[in-house]
Design an enzyme around this catalytic site. Sequence first.
Site, PDB file in Angstrom:
ATOM      1  N   GLY A 221      67.896  34.793  67.239  1.00 13.98           N
ATOM      2  CA  GLY A 221      67.751  33.033  67.625  1.00 13.98           C
ATOM      3  C   GLY A 221      67.477  32.577  66.301  1.00 13.98           C
ATOM      4  O   GLY A 221      67.954  32.785  65.101  1.00 13.98           O
ATOM      5  N   SER A 222      67.100  31.203  66.047  1.00 15.62           N
ATOM      6  CA  SER A 222      66.977  30.404  64.787  1.00 15.62           C
ATOM      7  C   SER A 222      66.148  30.968  63.947  1.00 15.62           C
ATOM      8  O   SER A 222      64.978  31.621  64.435  1.00 15.62           O
ATOM      9  CB  SER A 222      66.666  28.765  65.258  1.00 15.62           C
ATOM     10  N   THR A 223      66.182  30.632  62.694  1.00 17.09           N
ATOM     11  CA  THR A 223      64.843  30.956  61.753  1.00 17.09           C
ATOM     12  C   THR A 223      63.665  30.408  62.003  1.00 17.09           C
ATOM     13  O   THR A 223      62.704  31.006  62.078  1.00 17.09           O
ATOM     14  CB  THR A 223      65.489  30.749  60.387  1.00 17.09           C
ATOM     15  N   THR A 225      62.348  29.630  64.895  1.00 22.22           N
ATOM     16  CA  THR A 225      61.588  30.450  65.978  1.00 22.22           C
ATOM     17  C   THR A 225      61.166  31.903  65.490  1.00 22.22           C
ATOM     18  O   THR A 225      60.158  32.159  65.839  1.00 22.22           O
ATOM     19  CB  THR A 225      62.519  30.517  67.289  1.00 22.22           C
ATOM     20  N   GLY A 226      62.098  32.136  64.683  1.00 23.52           N
ATOM     21  CA  GLY A 226      61.635  33.651  64.023  1.00 23.52           C
ATOM     22  C   GLY A 226      60.405  33.594  63.533  1.00 23.52           C
ATOM     23  O   GLY A 226      59.457  34.429  63.454  1.00 23.52           O
ATOM     24  N   GLU A 243      66.857  38.808  63.732  1.00 22.21           N
ATOM     25  CA  GLU A 243      68.274  38.449  63.635  1.00 22.21           C
ATOM     26  C   GLU A 243      68.318  36.876  63.664  1.00 22.21           C
ATOM     27  O   GLU A 243      68.447  36.311  64.838  1.00 22.21           O
ATOM     28  CB  GLU A 243      69.213  39.055  64.634  1.00 22.21           C
ATOM     29  N   CYS A 277      76.652  33.605  64.993  1.00 22.53           N
ATOM     30  CA  CYS A 277      75.669  33.576  64.104  1.00 22.53           C
ATOM     31  C   CYS A 277      76.377  33.903  62.747  1.00 22.53           C
ATOM     32  O   CYS A 277      76.218  33.342  61.782  1.00 22.53           O
ATOM     33  CB  CYS A 277      74.506  34.792  64.442  1.00 22.53           C
TER      34      CYS A 277
HETATM   35  P1  NAD Z   1      66.291  29.505  69.620  1.00 18.17           P
HETATM   36  O1  NAD Z   1      65.569  30.138  68.417  1.00 18.17           O
HETATM   37  O2  NAD Z   1      66.143  27.960  69.805  1.00 18.17           O
HETATM   38  O3  NAD Z   1      65.922  30.159  70.793  1.00 18.17           O
HETATM   39  C1  NAD Z   1      66.212  31.525  70.850  1.00 18.17           C
HETATM   40  C2  NAD Z   1      65.304  32.097  71.999  1.00 18.17           C
HETATM   41  O4  NAD Z   1      63.835  31.837  71.524  1.00 18.17           O
HETATM   42  C3  NAD Z   1      65.312  31.290  73.417  1.00 18.17           C
HETATM   43  O5  NAD Z   1      65.193  32.312  74.401  1.00 18.17           O
HETATM   44  C4  NAD Z   1      64.152  30.508  73.382  1.00 18.17           C
HETATM   45  O6  NAD Z   1      63.599  30.297  74.709  1.00 18.17           O
HETATM   46  C5  NAD Z   1      62.879  31.433  72.554  1.00 18.17           C
HETATM   47  N1  NAD Z   1      62.195  30.612  71.874  1.00 18.17           N
HETATM   48  C6  NAD Z   1      61.835  29.312  71.656  1.00 18.17           C
HETATM   49  N2  NAD Z   1      60.749  29.075  70.989  1.00 18.17           N
HETATM   50  C7  NAD Z   1      59.973  30.257  70.931  1.00 18.17           C
HETATM   51  C8  NAD Z   1      58.755  30.819  70.547  1.00 18.17           C
HETATM   52  N3  NAD Z   1      57.597  29.931  70.117  1.00 18.17           N
HETATM   53  N4  NAD Z   1      58.413  32.061  70.950  1.00 18.17           N
HETATM   54  C9  NAD Z   1      59.113  32.946  71.333  1.00 18.17           C
HETATM   55  N5  NAD Z   1      60.364  32.675  71.946  1.00 18.17           N
HETATM   56  C10 NAD Z   1      60.602  31.225  71.576  1.00 18.17           C
HETATM   57  O7  NAD Z   1      67.820  29.744  69.068  1.00 18.17           O
HETATM   58  P2  NAD Z   1      69.114  29.257  69.841  1.00 18.17           P
HETATM   59  O8  NAD Z   1      69.375  27.893  69.590  1.00 18.17           O
HETATM   60  O9  NAD Z   1      69.105  29.839  71.321  1.00 18.17           O
HETATM   61  O10 NAD Z   1      70.198  30.244  69.064  1.00 18.17           O
HETATM   62  C11 NAD Z   1      70.925  29.633  67.909  1.00 18.17           C
HETATM   63  C12 NAD Z   1      70.456  30.051  66.514  1.00 18.17           C
HETATM   64  O11 NAD Z   1      70.481  31.659  66.637  1.00 18.17           O
HETATM   65  C13 NAD Z   1      71.509  29.938  65.410  1.00 18.17           C
HETATM   66  O12 NAD Z   1      70.540  29.680  64.198  1.00 18.17           O
HETATM   67  C14 NAD Z   1      71.932  31.230  65.237  1.00 18.17           C
HETATM   68  O13 NAD Z   1      72.439  31.300  64.026  1.00 18.17           O
HETATM   69  C15 NAD Z   1      71.207  31.980  65.631  1.00 18.17           C
HETATM   70  N6  NAD Z   1      71.522  33.522  65.895  1.00 18.17           N
HETATM   71  C16 NAD Z   1      71.554  34.585  65.071  1.00 18.17           C
HETATM   72  C17 NAD Z   1      72.053  35.752  65.414  1.00 18.17           C
HETATM   73  C18 NAD Z   1      71.925  37.009  64.481  1.00 18.17           C
HETATM   74  O14 NAD Z   1      72.286  38.019  65.028  1.00 18.17           O
HETATM   75  N7  NAD Z   1      71.435  36.721  63.370  1.00 18.17           N
HETATM   76  C19 NAD Z   1      72.828  35.809  66.541  1.00 18.17           C
HETATM   77  C20 NAD Z   1      73.072  34.674  67.242  1.00 18.17           C
HETATM   78  C21 NAD Z   1      72.303  33.584  67.009  1.00 18.17           C
END
Ligand code: NAD
Length: 469
Positions: A221-223, A225-226, A243, A277
């Site tokens: 997901g997003s940096t 949230t990571g 990731e 991504c």
């Molecule tokens: P996001 O970070 O908003 O959400 C991802 C997940 O995290 C969701 O299930 C969400 O409910 C959960 N989440 C949110 N807050 C949280 C917290 N505090 N603790 C734990 N979990 C939480 O990301 P998104 O908008 O769904 O995805 C888009 C982003 O993901 C883009 O930045 C994209 O580049 C990245 N992405 C990366 C890869 C990769 O392999 N590197 C692949 C796909 C997407």
Amino acid sequence: MTTYDSLLADIAPDAGESREISNPATGEVVGRAPVHTVDDLDAAVATARAAQPGWAALGHAKRSELMLAAADAIDASAEALAQLLTREQGKPLNGPNARFEVGGASGWLRAAASTPLEAETVIDDGESHAVLHYRPIGVVGAIGPWNWPMMISVWQFAPALRMGNTVVVKPSEYTPLSVLALVSVINSVLPEGVLHVVTGDREVGARLSSHPDIDKVMFTGSTATGKAIIRSSADTVKRLTLELGGNDAGLVLPDVDPAAIAQDLFWGAFINTGQTCAAMKRLYVHDSVYDAVVDELAAVAASMPMGVGTDENNVLGPLQNKAQFDIVARLVESAKASGARVVMGGNPDAEQPGYFYPTTLVADIDNDNDLVQHEQFGPALPIIRYSDVDEAVAMANGLDVGLGASVWSGDRDAARDVAARIEAGTVWINSHGGVHPMIPFGGVKQSGYGLEFGVEGLKALGVPQVING
Ligand code: NAD
């Protein structure tokens, strides 16, 4: 036989809170998804914990056999799964989209089931004897995004299952039905208790990443949230594979044939309508071929139909949600305001239903523009002119993320030399974004850490143990 309707019936919420999920292309209701609570999560983790020793005790061969049977079940339900994915995520059935993603889900499950992982004899010289094994970690939490919900979930849970862990999956709140349906098909084969889905909001993700009984988190997901997950997992010292976001650069060297690379450039940037991504999100083109590359790319882009995903003609779809539509629109507006040249697109039709943003190419844009510096995650590509390769490499390396990158050239060796200077987890030559179940994949810098796929990916879902003596 699984049909679209039977799939939806299988995952219909029976009790508790639920929410409507609608098609981002049409606004039509697709179905209802449960909104699980933190208590539901705790119950799933407890069941997964209880099931883990039995699953581990089956051994690699039996687990692999069950996973291969689960992949067969996906194949048998593939069209119904693709129909649901198209309606919930928005991506078209055709092109590198919904059917392609369902095929990838079963393909990656098979690869994780079939990849050999032997114990490694580190030293055996008569005096010392040490062997490195990979044991199950325990219970793995898998938190995923909305762009490739089925395939990325499999990337997370397939190696975990293979290594003898049980798993609790937390899909994105935007695409829960796709993951519920996929797991329901897989669970028609796997023993009970091994693989769970909990479809709550962010609080559920947050609880998963701090849960005392979760041993590892796979997060995509997003940096931002990571970073939150790193913090909330610290007290329990969880293992993490992260990731995260990317802003991949493509570098076109002067010796290319613009017409020959235009189609691959297009899909490198616009796969899944840019919501990928490791898509190419900024393109640097040498001055000597700049105009020709822009023209050829525009010609390819103009030939790619965008529309409702269930129409078999379309290969591009809507943005998945309003928030992402707004990000893309804002970034393109900032490019326009700076005087950059909009070659095509850039002007969404306010009357059209759905979150459609037209395929957009922006030329003659400065490297410091927001559309270049920030991840757009949508169908709008900035194309930056350069005259010196060192300058292009410096611009490519100028951000704090490094997921993928690509170099385009008629001379593969020259391209590899440039590739070696780019700070990214993968650098493709004359293509962008292709992944393979046996080739390790992961980011550098703030795009995350840890590798997925292949042997490296299996090792990441095991805990190393050395038997010395
Ligand atoms: P996001 O970070 O908003 O959400 C991802 C997940 O995290 C969701 O299930 C969400 O409910 C959960 N989440 C949110 N807050 C949280 C917290 N505090 N603790 C734990 N979990 C939480 O990301 P998104 O908008 O769904 O995805 C888009 C982003 O993901 C883009 O930045 C994209 O580049 C990245 N992405 C990366 C890869 C990769 O392999 N590197 C692949 C796909 C997407």
